[in-house]
Design a protein around this motif. Structure first.
Motif: not given
Length: 245
Positions: A196-218
C-alpha cells in the motif's frame, strides 16, 4: 519485508503549462517491497500525485526506468499496461470516483466483469463485507456517507486481489472517525499482504504507514521508518469505548 515489488531508477517527469516547461519529478530513486506500506509525504506541489501516476502506469516518466515485479513498464504493450492497471494495481483517490447510478455492489463488481470469473458477484460482496459494508450492497453513492463511499472505492480497488494499492490523499475529505475507518481498512489490506502506498500532506496520516518517503520540489529528500507506528483499528476501538461511556 519481501522482495522488490517496484523500482524507480533516476525517474524524472517534465510537463508543459501555458507554453512554459516545468519539472514535476527529478532523479527519483525508490523501491517498494512486496507487502510494504509506504507514505509519500509532502506539501501540495511536491510531486506526490505525479509519482503516483507513474506508479499506477497512468503516466510515463520523461526519464529513467520504472520496473514492476522486474518488468520494464515502458517496454510493455498497451494491452499489457492495461492488464497491469486492471489486475495488479488498485487506485484510490481523495474523492471516490463512483458511478452515482450504480449500487455499491455494482461499483465494486465493475473491474471483475471482464475477467472475474463466474463468482464475481460473490467476490464483490465479500470485499464490501471486508470493508465493513455488509448490508450496504444495494445503496447508491448518494445514500452513503463520505466515509462509506471511500471504503466502497477501496473495496473496488482491492477486489482483483492486486499486488499494490495506491491511495492519493484518501482521508483528505473525511471527518476524523471516517478517516480512521479508512486508514484501518488500508492497514488491514497491508496486514493481509498487499503493498500500500499512501500519498499525503499530513504527517499524522503518514504515521499509520511503516515507512515514510518525504518529497520536496519533485525530489526524494528523506526516507525513514516509522518508529512509533499508529494503529487505526486500536484508535477506533478506543474512541468507540470512550463514546459508550
Amino acid at each position: 519485508m519481501g522482495s522488490a515489488l517496484l523500482t524507480l531508477t533516476d525517474v524524472g517527469r517534465d510537463f508543459e503549462a501555458g507554453g512554459a516547461r516545468g519539472r514535476a519529478l527529478s532523479d527519483v530513486n525508490l523501491e517498494v517491497a512486496e507487502g510494504e506500506m509506504v507514505a509519500l509525504l509532502g506539501p501540495s506541489g511536491s510531486g506526490k500525485t505525479a509519482l503516483l501516476n507513474i506508479l499506477g502506469a497512468l503516466d510515463a516518466p520523461t526519464r529513467g526506468a520504472y520496473r514492476f515485479r522486474g518488468a520494464d513498464v515502458a517496454a510493455m504493450s498497451a494491452a499489457e499496461q492495461a492488464e497491469l492497471r486492471n489486475r495488479r494495481i488498485g487506485q484510490v483517490f481523495d474523492v471516490p470516483h463512483l458511478a452515482e447510478h450504480l449500487t455499491a455492489q455494482r461499483n465494486v463488481e465493475t473491474p471483475l466483469e471482464y475477467g472475474g470469473g463466474k463468482r464475481y458477484k460473490v467476490r464483490a460482496r465479500d470485499r464490501l463485507a471486508y470493508a465493513g459494508l455488509a448490508g450496504r450492497e444495494a445503496a447508491r453513492p448518494p445514500q452513503l456517507t463520505p466515509g462509506e463511499r471511500q471504503r466502497v472505492a477501496i473495496a473496488r480497488a482491492a477486489v482483483m486481489n492486486p499486488y499494490l494499492v495506491l491511495a492519493d490523499e484518501p482521508t483528505g475529505s473525511l471527518d476524523a472517525h471516517a478517516a480512521l475507518q479508512t486508514l484501518a481498512l488500508l492497514q488491514r489490506l497491508h496486514a493481509d499482504g498487499l503493498a500500500v502506498v499512501v500519498a499525503t500532506a499530513q504527517p499524522p496520516v503518514a504515521a499509520y504507514c511503516a515507512r515514510v518517503v518525504r518529497l520536496s520540489d519533485g525530489r526524494v529528500v528523506v526516507e525513514e521508518p516509522v518508529r512509533e507506528r499508529r494503529s487505526a483499528a486500536l484508535e477506533l476501538h478506543r474512541a468507540e469505548w470512550e463514546a459508550a461511556g
